[in-house]
Design a protein around this motif. Sequence first.
Motif, mmCIF file in Angstrom:
data_model
loop_
_atom_site.group_PDB
_atom_site.id
_atom_site.type_symbol
_atom_site.label_atom_id
_atom_site.label_comp_id
_atom_site.label_asym_id
_atom_site.label_seq_id
_atom_site.Cartn_x
_atom_site.Cartn_y
_atom_site.Cartn_z
ATOM 1 N N PHE A 195 0.816 -1.217 0.000
ATOM 2 C CA PHE A 195 0.000 0.000 0.000
ATOM 3 C C PHE A 195 0.847 1.264 0.000
ATOM 4 N N PHE A 196 2.076 1.177 0.511
ATOM 5 C CA PHE A 196 2.968 2.334 0.409
ATOM 6 C C PHE A 196 3.330 2.589 -1.045
ATOM 7 N N LEU A 197 3.705 1.545 -1.763
ATOM 8 C CA LEU A 197 4.104 1.698 -3.167
ATOM 9 C C LEU A 197 2.933 2.109 -4.050
ATOM 10 N N VAL A 198 1.760 1.516 -3.788
ATOM 11 C CA VAL A 198 0.567 1.904 -4.558
ATOM 12 C C VAL A 198 0.239 3.372 -4.300
ATOM 13 N N SER A 199 0.283 3.781 -3.032
ATOM 14 C CA SER A 199 -0.004 5.180 -2.669
ATOM 15 C C SER A 199 1.011 6.123 -3.292
ATOM 16 N N LEU A 200 2.269 5.703 -3.326
ATOM 17 C CA LEU A 200 3.344 6.552 -3.832
ATOM 18 C C LEU A 200 3.107 6.934 -5.291
ATOM 19 N N GLY A 201 2.787 5.947 -6.126
ATOM 20 C CA GLY A 201 2.557 6.242 -7.538
ATOM 21 C C GLY A 201 1.372 7.152 -7.758
ATOM 22 N N ILE A 202 0.301 6.919 -6.978
ATOM 23 C CA ILE A 202 -0.920 7.718 -7.146
ATOM 24 C C ILE A 202 -0.738 9.122 -6.598
ATOM 25 N N CYS A 203 -0.112 9.202 -5.422
ATOM 26 C CA CYS A 203 -0.025 10.473 -4.707
ATOM 27 C C CYS A 203 0.956 11.466 -5.342
ATOM 28 N N LEU A 204 2.080 10.981 -5.832
ATOM 29 C CA LEU A 204 3.103 11.882 -6.364
ATOM 30 C C LEU A 204 2.681 12.553 -7.669
ATOM 31 N N VAL A 224 -9.776 -4.395 2.623
ATOM 32 C CA VAL A 224 -8.849 -3.254 2.584
ATOM 33 C C VAL A 224 -8.786 -2.670 1.168
ATOM 34 N N LEU A 225 -8.764 -3.530 0.167
ATOM 35 C CA LEU A 225 -8.743 -3.075 -1.223
ATOM 36 C C LEU A 225 -9.998 -2.271 -1.550
ATOM 37 N N PHE A 226 -11.143 -2.753 -1.071
ATOM 38 C CA PHE A 226 -12.402 -2.037 -1.318
ATOM 39 C C PHE A 226 -12.378 -0.641 -0.695
ATOM 40 N N ILE A 227 -11.902 -0.561 0.557
ATOM 41 C CA ILE A 227 -11.823 0.734 1.236
ATOM 42 C C ILE A 227 -10.880 1.672 0.488
ATOM 43 N N ALA A 228 -9.725 1.143 0.074
ATOM 44 C CA ALA A 228 -8.731 1.960 -0.632
ATOM 45 C C ALA A 228 -9.238 2.437 -1.984
ATOM 46 N N LEU A 229 -10.053 1.615 -2.636
ATOM 47 C CA LEU A 229 -10.527 1.933 -3.987
ATOM 48 C C LEU A 229 -11.745 2.842 -4.022
ATOM 49 N N GLN A 230 -12.383 3.070 -2.874
ATOM 50 C CA GLN A 230 -13.602 3.865 -2.875
ATOM 51 C C GLN A 230 -13.383 5.217 -3.548
ATOM 52 N N GLU A 231 -14.324 5.556 -4.422
ATOM 53 C CA GLU A 231 -14.217 6.770 -5.241
ATOM 54 C C GLU A 231 -12.826 6.868 -5.879
ATOM 55 N N LEU A 257 -9.102 8.497 -0.661
ATOM 56 C CA LEU A 257 -8.344 8.736 0.575
ATOM 57 C C LEU A 257 -6.873 8.995 0.287
ATOM 58 N N ILE A 258 -6.336 8.256 -0.674
ATOM 59 C CA ILE A 258 -4.925 8.443 -1.040
ATOM 60 C C ILE A 258 -4.731 9.792 -1.714
ATOM 61 N N ARG A 259 -5.669 10.166 -2.551
ATOM 62 C CA ARG A 259 -5.534 11.430 -3.300
ATOM 63 C C ARG A 259 -5.826 12.674 -2.461
ATOM 64 N N THR A 260 -6.370 12.480 -1.240
ATOM 65 C CA THR A 260 -6.651 13.656 -0.406
ATOM 66 C C THR A 260 -5.397 14.256 0.205
ATOM 67 N N SER A 261 -4.314 13.548 0.189
ATOM 68 C CA SER A 261 -3.009 14.033 0.651
ATOM 69 C C SER A 261 -2.858 14.019 2.166
ATOM 70 N N PHE A 262 -1.688 14.403 2.603
ATOM 71 C CA PHE A 262 -1.296 14.417 4.015
ATOM 72 C C PHE A 262 -2.136 15.437 4.766
ATOM 73 N N PRO A 281 -20.395 19.369 9.044
ATOM 74 C CA PRO A 281 -21.456 19.795 8.124
ATOM 75 C C PRO A 281 -21.119 19.601 6.637
ATOM 76 N N ILE A 282 -19.928 19.016 6.352
ATOM 77 C CA ILE A 282 -19.512 18.883 4.955
ATOM 78 C C ILE A 282 -19.660 17.424 4.532
ATOM 79 N N PHE A 283 -20.775 17.112 3.877
ATOM 80 C CA PHE A 283 -21.053 15.736 3.463
ATOM 81 C C PHE A 283 -20.514 15.482 2.051
ATOM 82 N N ASN A 284 -19.199 15.660 1.882
ATOM 83 C CA ASN A 284 -18.606 15.308 0.588
ATOM 84 C C ASN A 284 -18.063 13.881 0.664
ATOM 85 N N TRP A 285 -17.572 13.373 -0.470
ATOM 86 C CA TRP A 285 -17.163 11.966 -0.509
ATOM 87 C C TRP A 285 -15.989 11.664 0.417
ATOM 88 N N THR A 286 -15.083 12.626 0.569
ATOM 89 C CA THR A 286 -13.938 12.398 1.452
ATOM 90 C C THR A 286 -14.401 12.150 2.880
#
Length: 489
Positions: free
Chosen positions: A20-29, A117-124, A128-133, A299-304
């Motif tokens: 998940f670190f390597l998968v996150s790294l490619g997507i996040c950078l 875990v894959l399902f949670i990570a893949l949601q939208e 979660l990975i793309r929301t950043s630190f 009060p912010i019901f967005n997907w994140t």
Amino acid sequence: MKNIINKVKEKDNIIVFILFFLVSLGICLNIYLEANDEIWNFQNVYKMYNGFKIYEEINVIITPLFFWGAEILFRIWGANLCIFRICHCLLMATLFLYTYKILKKLKLPKTVSILTVLFIALQEFFLLIRTSFNYNNMALLFFVIGVYYLIEEKTRKNIFIQAVITILIILTKQNIGIYYLIGNIIYISISKESIKNKFKGLSKYLSIILLGGIIFILYLIINNNLFNFFNYTFGGITEFANENFIFDSSGIVYMIGITIINIIVSILFIKKNVFSAKQKENIKILFIFSIMLSIICYPIFNWTHVIIGTYLMIINIVYMIYTLFEDFEKPIQKILKIVNGIIILAMIIFSVFNMYMWINTITSDEYPYSWENPFFGGVIGKEEYEKSEKVIEYIENNDKKVIVFSNKAALYMIPLGRNNGDFDLPFKGNLGVKGEDGLIEKVDSMKDVQFLIFKKEDENMYQESTKVKDYIKNTKKYVGEIEGFEIYE
């Protein structure tokens, strides 16, 4: 034999973390540089790195642990966007690891645990990975770790561990910490312990938290920052809730559906006699804390927020379904292994492709940022970079102080290393107890200042203070334009 089993378990944990670190790294950078939560959080940490004081000079509305931690990492590894994103990948890998550890502790097979875990990570699509630190993900990590220690029987009754985790969550994001605190109070109160033991446990739990709170308040007093802290973290709560209510229709429908399933099935399972006391206890823990975590969506019901709010609900629902149908586990094991293999392969290919694109971008001759530049690692188009540089040059060479009154302010102030306090993030709810009126007072008190206001209203953030913006337009003189901004002085 026990040592062999422990080594196998550790090997699984290491593989999950690295995957998940390597998968996150490619997507996040490989994410474009633009005005969003990532840049706003990065800006606040970068200001602290440059010597500006949180709350006193920076309008942070969240408790400080995330910002303290990120600043320390900047001082160790370097202060740029690349480091910021790598830190996020480490956090995500740890979050998914502890999610896996919870599922394994619930006695779910590897295939089901990995698939969950894959399902949670893949949601939208890796949202979660793309929301950043950020503090939301960090608070979620502590929340999940806390639940893990409750499910682990050896530490379930360890009040000290729960109190420390509660303090960490409160110091990361105050509202999530309060929800976790309430969750623990409910869990201890409905336990099968005697009233005397319940009272003793609650007293110890709350006393440790109170002690942590006193130490933190003393720290703020010593640093002359107590008023500023309360002004920003609590002073704008009402304005934030009233002015920033928003929801994504598909996200809220998803959340309502998951919540209803979670509540109905949990109550039925806890009441049924066909399940063991241990299984019922696990469901009780997951149910209580999943409901408390879901409150963060307001009060912010967005997907994140929805994905974070339903995080434990997904785990609980999967656990209950598996518990109900565990007799049918073996026939579907091969199918699940194939499904997991296909998803993991697709994720790795997607991540490697993104990593390849990112490396090509930052190693090209046209890439404008060096390691020393705070935006190193961010992807930006040539046209956007040139526009940004024109605005930065205009600000830098101006005899007057220039304030970019926009959610885009960070894109210009970060490279300049400047800090305009509330004006760098003029969002409703981020302005302290005086709110928008307080910011108008600051506008009136300023001299020799120019304000840059973005011309296209449809590209402004819904959180931006329209009231202050209109006040500037109505009371200041229009003197020109630059790269989509109107200039007032």
